[in-house]
Design a protein around this motif. Sequence first.
Motif, PDB file in Angstrom:
ATOM      1  N   TYR A 240       0.829  -1.260  -0.039  1.00  0.00           N
ATOM      2  CA  TYR A 240      -0.177   0.043   0.102  1.00  0.00           C
ATOM      3  C   TYR A 240       0.794   1.388  -0.070  1.00  0.00           C
ATOM      4  CZ  TYR A 240      -4.707  -1.859   0.331  1.00  0.00           C
ATOM      5  OH  TYR A 240      -5.914  -2.573   0.191  1.00  0.00           O
TER       6      TYR A 240
ATOM      7  N   THR B 179      -6.499   2.050  -5.135  1.00  0.00           N
ATOM      8  CA  THR B 179      -6.774   1.443  -3.842  1.00  0.00           C
ATOM      9  C   THR B 179      -7.912   1.744  -3.237  1.00  0.00           C
ATOM     10  OG1 THR B 179      -5.941   3.200  -2.434  1.00  0.00           O
ATOM     11  CG2 THR B 179      -4.181   1.771  -3.253  1.00  0.00           C
TER      12      THR B 179
ATOM     13  N   PHE C   7      -7.355  -1.112   5.347  1.00  0.00           N
ATOM     14  CA  PHE C   7      -6.977  -1.596   3.878  1.00  0.00           C
ATOM     15  C   PHE C   7      -8.109  -1.283   3.067  1.00  0.00           C
ATOM     16  CE2 PHE C   7      -3.881  -4.263   6.496  1.00  0.00           C
ATOM     17  CZ  PHE C   7      -2.892  -3.892   5.988  1.00  0.00           C
TER      18      PHE C   7
END
Length: 450
Positions: free
Chosen positions: A111, A123, A286
Amino acid sequence: MNNRSEFSSKLGFVLAAAGSAVGLGNIWRFPYLAAKYGGGLFLLIYIFFVVTFGFAIMMVEIAIGRKTKLSPIGAYKALHTKYSFIGIIASLVAFLILPYYSVIGGWVIKYFVTFLTGGQAATANDTFFVTFITSPLQPVLWQIVFVLATLAVVWRGVKDGIEKASKILMPMLVVLSVGVALYALTLPGAFEGVKYFLIPDFSRFSVQAVLAALGQMFYSLSLAMGVMITYGSYLNKDDDLEKSVKQIEFFDAGIAILAGFMIIPAVFAFSGGDEAALNAGPGLMFVTLPKVFDTMGMSALVGGIFFLLVLFAALTSAISLMEAVVSTVCDQFKFSRKKSALIVAFTAIILGIPSSLGNGIWSHFTVMNMAFLDLMDFITNAVLMPIGALLTCIFIGYVIGVDAIVDEVKKSSQFKREKVFRIMIKYVAPICIIAILISSVLSAFGIIVL
């Protein structure tokens, strides 16, 4: 004669031990548990356990390490020849956590690199995280990168590796945490998230919230995994042990609170005050946060700084886990540090592969409906750590006696919290640990504790 390395200063020890405590448990796990269990209520319970239960167990582990100057197996054996098996359990926990922790650390690097290279918009897509972790190659490669970064620090030893890295990473982590938290608080609607996080709502009180706070305290302070015994073995006899433990607690709780300020208000702002957005669970960091960053100005910069912060936190904890295992290998097999470090790193990579692939091509292999990474997390955090801590309390409280630890602490400290310490180790901590163990095992079989 034991020519064991030592930290060059108390600050070096505190930052290294705090770095171990401050990890993904604080920045990834704490916010989603706080969000799930009522915000301010969870925070209040968590802090209470840190300064009582956590203080007692950490004091025991660091004192054992400093008293014996040995890694966990040798330390328990030195205190009583029949109880080295407690050290074996602690060493096994660190050995088993490092591989799957490195998998998650690899996700963080992925990431960070994605934001660094301008791919932040991707993302925010619902499929990005799932596509990545189900890939047969990418998670393994990033896990290897994370293990090698950890190895690079441990390879250099206590003073030149762990201590120097901690003195750089910990201050940077604090500065970045404050910066991201302050930015999150400026977002429209963030104040509702602040109220949710800070003001206890006692109507949300439940046994589950208490047990979750207990479990989080355990996880985030790096207890019952041999780490604090190992770091304690490098601590100078003249350093104030009680004061050091207080400072580690302060760092740990402080970063957890900052993580709450970074994430919960930002999610409130993103969702327009909808508390349902907080229920993303482990995916909060996430899956949900990249969407939050995508709505912000300078999303690549803010998101990149955030995942750099998380990476620093993950590395400091992984360093302590690897060091605990390397120290044990050195002591038990008389290998050199570098040979031991290479063996441990290679083993961590190999054992981490099932955790990487368990979300993708090996996802059909499950135990109790758990993928491999979840299974390893359950075995270590829900079973072995509570068992190890319970055995330690019994060992200290009823086998060698609490005075053995009190005397070690008093060599360099006034030990103002001695009375609380004695009560916690002999009576309160064992009951709490048994509650965690029973609750965790029942939950794994789908039985919810009310």
